[in-house]
Design an enzyme around this catalytic site. Structure first.
Site, PDB file in Angstrom:
ATOM      1  N   CYS A  37      -2.483   9.406   2.969  1.00 53.67           N
ATOM      2  CA  CYS A  37      -1.916   8.812   1.573  1.00 53.67           C
ATOM      3  C   CYS A  37      -3.045   9.419   0.657  1.00 53.67           C
ATOM      4  O   CYS A  37      -2.700   9.490  -0.406  1.00 53.67           O
ATOM      5  CB  CYS A  37      -1.540   7.443   1.750  1.00 53.67           C
ATOM      6  SG  CYS A  37      -3.107   6.468   2.262  1.00 53.67           S
ATOM      7  N   GLU A  96       0.851  -1.079  -0.024  1.00 59.73           N
ATOM      8  CA  GLU A  96      -0.081   0.034   0.076  1.00 59.73           C
ATOM      9  C   GLU A  96       0.742   1.123  -0.058  1.00 59.73           C
ATOM     10  O   GLU A  96       1.405   1.644   0.928  1.00 59.73           O
ATOM     11  CB  GLU A  96      -0.841  -0.031   1.187  1.00 59.73           C
ATOM     12  CG  GLU A  96      -2.282   0.669   1.099  1.00 59.73           C
ATOM     13  CD  GLU A  96      -1.706   2.392   1.241  1.00 59.73           C
ATOM     14  OE1 GLU A  96      -1.626   3.178   0.253  1.00 59.73           O
ATOM     15  OE2 GLU A  96      -1.848   2.598   2.448  1.00 59.73           O
TER      16      GLU A  96
END
Length: 302
Positions: free
Chosen positions: A246, A212
């Site tokens: 993010c 990720e």
């Protein structure tokens, strides 16, 4: 922890997994229940650690970290029996009259490497899923969030035998030792640069990996948008955790007919949500460390 210690730890976990204890649904449920109880008991200490590392308020810490972990545990416990049950699938004609099914089974010894921006959530939530699936786990929290990493170590050592769940702290050296080990699955959250290193090491053992690595997150404001609502949500998403997220909005595509109104509303929302002196607002956090603070300053003046 040196290389020999790391190797010994992985051997202990492989031996524990080989006993078959983690295949039991009762064992998994008990592990999840213990973890949930520990988070609830230590919630104030967890929030204090997050405040020390990132300046997060208790509300933000619960909303984005502990609360989400507790919700994940509850979800897994509710659906665990279903997730672990065999699923009937169609049988090819060549195998008639056999019956076919898919039986979910754990990978084995897993490695969870987590980042500093959501240090509790992105360590514990994948751990919850790993344990629910019947794996053992080695957890490696970030060295950039030392207070939360220390608290995670204390909490997990209170709950689990290291042969089942272990915590390895430290920096690049410890990361290198771990990545040399033959794990059965690796879950990594972090930068693209480090993600490439993780994938390169995993390839040596043909270890499956989940990466990720964040990405770009544009906001699109078209001519039909409710500009006030859009501005409210964009400011919330961008300034949450001081932008250290993010999926924080990176840039805005705005229809020219809405540009001036949007800019005006964004300014109003920043003032409304954080006040005239945001550094004095207890609900506004801080950049993780001086290195990243100066990195952002350089970007602003580039």
């Amino acid at each position: 922890m040196n290389k020999a210690d790391t190797t010994h730890l992985i051997q202990k976990q492989k031996a524990f997994f080989a006993t078959g204890k983690t295949h039991s649904l009762a064992f998994r449920m008990h592990a999840l229940a213990m973890l949930k109880r520990a988070i609830e008991i230590h919630e104030k200490e967890i929030h204090a650690a997050l405040e020390a590392d990132l300046g997060k308020s208790p509300f933000e810490s619960y909303m984005c970290e502990t609360g989400m972990c507790l919700a994940e545990i509850t979800y897994q416990m509710k659906h665990l029996k279903k997730f672990a049950s065999p699923r009937r699938v169609k049988t090819p004609l060549a195998q008639f009259p056999a019956k076919s099914y898919v039986q979910p089974s754990p990978y084995g010894v897993t490695l969870i490497m987590s980042p500093w921006n959501y240090p509790f959530l992105l360590t514990i939530e994948p751990l919850v899923d790993a344990l629910a699936a019947g794996n053992t786990a080695v957890v490696k929290p970030s060295a950039y969030s030392p207070y939360t990493s220390a608290l995670i170590q204390e909490l997990l050592e209170e709950c689990f035998d290291p042969a089942y769940v272990a915590v390895v702290t430290g920096g690049r050296k410890e990361n290198s030792f771990l990545l040399e080990q033959p794990f059965d699955y690796i879950f990594f959250t972090g930068s693209q640069a480090v993600g490439k290193e993780v994938l390169r090491h995993a390839a040596e053992h043909l270890t499956p990996v989940t990466l990720e690595l964040g990405g770009k997150s544009p906001c699109i404001v078209d001519s039909t948008a409710n500009v006030k609502l859009a501005a409210k949500r964009i400011v919330f998403g961008k300034f949450l955790n001081c932008g250290q997220t993010c999926v924080a909005p990176d840039y805005i595509y705005c229809h020219e007919s809405k540009k001036e109104e949007l800019v005006s509303e964004l300014k109003k929302q920043i003032m409304k949500q954080f006040g005239k002196n945001p550094l004095e607002n207890p609900n506004y956090g801080k950049i993780i460390n001086e290195k990243h603070f100066h990195r952002l300053q350089n970007l602003l003046h580039a």
